[in-house]
Motif scaffolding. Structure first.
Motif, PDB file in Angstrom:
ATOM      1  N   SER A  66      -4.676  -7.309   4.886  1.00  0.00           N
ATOM      2  CA  SER A  66      -5.222  -8.144   3.809  1.00  0.00           C
ATOM      3  C   SER A  66      -4.169  -8.445   2.755  1.00  0.00           C
ATOM      4  CB  SER A  66      -6.420  -7.435   3.160  1.00  0.00           C
ATOM      5  OG  SER A  66      -7.482  -7.292   4.073  1.00  0.00           O
ATOM      6  N   ALA A  67      -3.258  -7.486   2.553  1.00  0.00           N
ATOM      7  CA  ALA A  67      -2.221  -7.669   1.532  1.00  0.00           C
ATOM      8  C   ALA A  67      -1.115  -8.600   2.002  1.00  0.00           C
ATOM      9  CB  ALA A  67      -1.627  -6.312   1.148  1.00  0.00           C
ATOM     10  N   VAL A  68      -0.778  -8.542   3.294  1.00  0.00           N
ATOM     11  CA  VAL A  68       0.358  -9.336   3.783  1.00  0.00           C
ATOM     12  C   VAL A  68      -0.082 -10.625   4.476  1.00  0.00           C
ATOM     13  CG1 VAL A  68       1.811  -7.286   4.024  1.00  0.00           C
ATOM     14  CG2 VAL A  68       0.472  -8.065   5.982  1.00  0.00           C
ATOM     15  N   ILE A 117       4.196  -2.140   0.095  1.00  0.00           N
ATOM     16  CA  ILE A 117       5.346  -1.224   0.053  1.00  0.00           C
ATOM     17  C   ILE A 117       4.976   0.108   0.702  1.00  0.00           C
ATOM     18  CG2 ILE A 117       6.829   0.131  -1.472  1.00  0.00           C
ATOM     19  CD1 ILE A 117       6.783  -2.249  -3.411  1.00  0.00           C
ATOM     20  N   ALA A 118       3.824   0.652   0.308  1.00  0.00           N
ATOM     21  CA  ALA A 118       3.390   1.929   0.881  1.00  0.00           C
ATOM     22  C   ALA A 118       3.127   1.796   2.374  1.00  0.00           C
ATOM     23  CB  ALA A 118       2.132   2.418   0.167  1.00  0.00           C
ATOM     24  N   GLY A 119       2.493   0.677   2.764  1.00  0.00           N
ATOM     25  CA  GLY A 119       2.228   0.456   4.180  1.00  0.00           C
ATOM     26  C   GLY A 119       3.501   0.350   4.987  1.00  0.00           C
ATOM     27  N   GLY A 120       4.489  -0.343   4.446  1.00  0.00           N
ATOM     28  CA  GLY A 120       5.780  -0.463   5.131  1.00  0.00           C
ATOM     29  C   GLY A 120       6.455   0.889   5.289  1.00  0.00           C
ATOM     30  N   CYS A 121       6.370   1.715   4.247  1.00  0.00           N
ATOM     31  CA  CYS A 121       6.957   3.059   4.320  1.00  0.00           C
ATOM     32  C   CYS A 121       6.275   3.902   5.392  1.00  0.00           C
ATOM     33  CB  CYS A 121       6.849   3.759   2.959  1.00  0.00           C
ATOM     34  SG  CYS A 121       7.919   3.053   1.683  1.00  0.00           S
ATOM     35  N   VAL A 122       4.948   3.824   5.453  1.00  0.00           N
ATOM     36  CA  VAL A 122       4.212   4.574   6.470  1.00  0.00           C
ATOM     37  C   VAL A 122       4.626   4.121   7.872  1.00  0.00           C
ATOM     38  CG1 VAL A 122       1.927   4.923   7.495  1.00  0.00           C
ATOM     39  CG2 VAL A 122       2.222   5.142   5.031  1.00  0.00           C
ATOM     40  N   LEU A 123       4.736   2.819   8.075  1.00  0.00           N
ATOM     41  CA  LEU A 123       5.130   2.302   9.389  1.00  0.00           C
ATOM     42  C   LEU A 123       6.530   2.762   9.779  1.00  0.00           C
ATOM     43  CD1 LEU A 123       3.722  -1.351   9.259  1.00  0.00           C
ATOM     44  CD2 LEU A 123       2.864   0.561  10.625  1.00  0.00           C
ATOM     45  N   LEU A 124       7.460   2.752   8.826  1.00  0.00           N
ATOM     46  CA  LEU A 124       8.826   3.196   9.112  1.00  0.00           C
ATOM     47  C   LEU A 124       8.868   4.671   9.476  1.00  0.00           C
ATOM     48  CD1 LEU A 124      10.880   1.313   6.345  1.00  0.00           C
ATOM     49  CD2 LEU A 124      10.919   0.896   8.814  1.00  0.00           C
TER      50      LEU A 124
END
Length: 382
Positions: free
Chosen positions: A32-34, A111-118
């Protein structure tokens, strides 16, 4: 499935569904955010298929290639599922702190979602490396008994290969190299050689690979819980016999006419085998205690009884040492020994973390391993 198993499975399934919804909700939040215009129904349909793909893949339907693919996807989902829960709980705590501090910004979610994915990708890559790069654990012990003219015995211990759709001939080639290169006297396959169904074991000719294991006094196996789950025990035992590997089911054989090797049925036999299995004391009751006694028992239970029964060396697997963290904290509390070596009186106990993997080929805080055990004996008495 009997009533007891059903009563256990239902709460586990409900917890799994609830936690999967927790993971799925965070995925929807990130999308929803991206990409605000994404199709929510399509997302949840795909997510549900992925979340239950392991179960769907076990259905006896065609085309088999498609359902085997589902089982592979579902296997990896188990690892993603567990890691994601741990990471998302941490992120939610951080988000709550940020909100309370008044510093929350709409960029927090991507940002948090990207960190979790990484972090997830890094964990999966590192865990994959640990699973496909087996190590050798070497032990050197003394057994204060004579064994004819033998002064040493080299035993290669392999457990939990889980041959199936994920672990196959390529990993078996690694096993052959590590075992045959050491030139052991005996190879012990301590259960869970196959992963549930025997179909990929047969289809991919894995028995031919296992037949290449070489040992001076032979290769021996016992059943694990997964051989029972698959329901093809008689066919499996027959195929192993055809390649010269006896599967010991509450049976004893002689090694070099001087060492007694007993193989127990797996603990699962107590609920799934009409004949049950013998208590360790009965299995060893007629053995000569003046000579070395080696026992294979897939699940590492009953150490007190095994010691009393006169067992000198007890070999097990099953635990995988939790396979990936933090599951090793659980296995460490469930078993007296969940991995490694334990001296209990005169008995030497070994638990392997396994050569293969169940579910995802991912290991964290554990490694795929082979045990090289050198046993020092008293040799020929004078």
């Amino acid at each position: 499935m009997n009533k007891r198993m059903l009563l256990t499975a239902i709460p586990i399934l409900l917890i799994f569904i609830a936690l999967s919804l927790y993971v799925g909700w965070h995925g929807a939040l990130l999308l929803s955010a991206v990409s605000p215009g994404y199709s929510r129904p399509a997302y949840w349909i795909v997510f549900a298929i992925v979340a239950f793909s392991y179960l769907l893949g076990r259905l006896p339907l065609r085309p088999r290639l498609f359902f085997r693919l589902l089982k592979v996807i579902g296997s990896y989902y188990f690892a993603v599922f567990e890691f994601a829960i741990l990471l998302l709980i941490a992120i939610d705590v951080i988000a709550a702190i940020v909100r309370l501090s008044g510093a929350y910004h709409e960029a927090f979610v991507p940002i948090a979602g990207g960190c979790v994915l990484l972090v997830l990708i890094a964990l999966l890559l590192w865990g994959s490396r640990n699973a496909w790069s087996p190590v050798i654990r070497s032990y050197d012990i003394e057994v204060d008994k004579t064994a004819g003219g033998l002064s040493t015995l080299k035993i290669a211990i392999v457990s939990d290969i889980h041959l199936g759709n994920l672990v196959g001939n390529r990993h078996l080639d690694r096993l052959l190299s590590l075992v045959n290169g050491w030139q052991p006297d005996v190879v012990l396959l301590a259960g869970d050689v196959i992963d549930d169904t025997i179909e990929p074991f047969v289809r991919n000719g894995m028995a031919k690979k296992l037949a290449q294991l070489k040992a001076r006094y032979g290769v021996y196996a016992v059943l694990g819980n997964h051989e029972y789950y698959g329901g093809h025990i008689e066919e499996y035992v027959k195929r192993m016999k055809e390649i010269g590997i006896p599967v010991l089911r509450d049976e004893t054989v002689w090694i070099a006419d001087a060492i007694q090797l007993a193989g127990r049925k797996d603990k699962t036999a107590e609920s799934m085998d009409p004949e049950g299995r013998l208590p360790i004391g009965e299995l060893t009751a007629y053995l000569d205690r003046s000579l070395p006694i080696v026992v294979m028992d897939h699940q590492p239970y009953g150490y007190d009884q095994a010691e009393v029964a006169g067992v000198d060396i007890l070999v097990s697997g099953h635990t995988h040492r939790g396979q990936f963290a933090p599951n090793h904290w659980i296995t460490g509390r469930l078993f007296e020994l969940d991995w490694g070596y334990l001296r209990k009186g005169d008995m030497h106990a070994f638990v392997s973390s396994g050569f293969g993997t169940w579910g995802p080929p991912i290991r964290l805080a554990s490694r795929s391993e082979l045990i090289h055990l050198t046993v020092r004996l008293k040799g020929e008495p004078h």
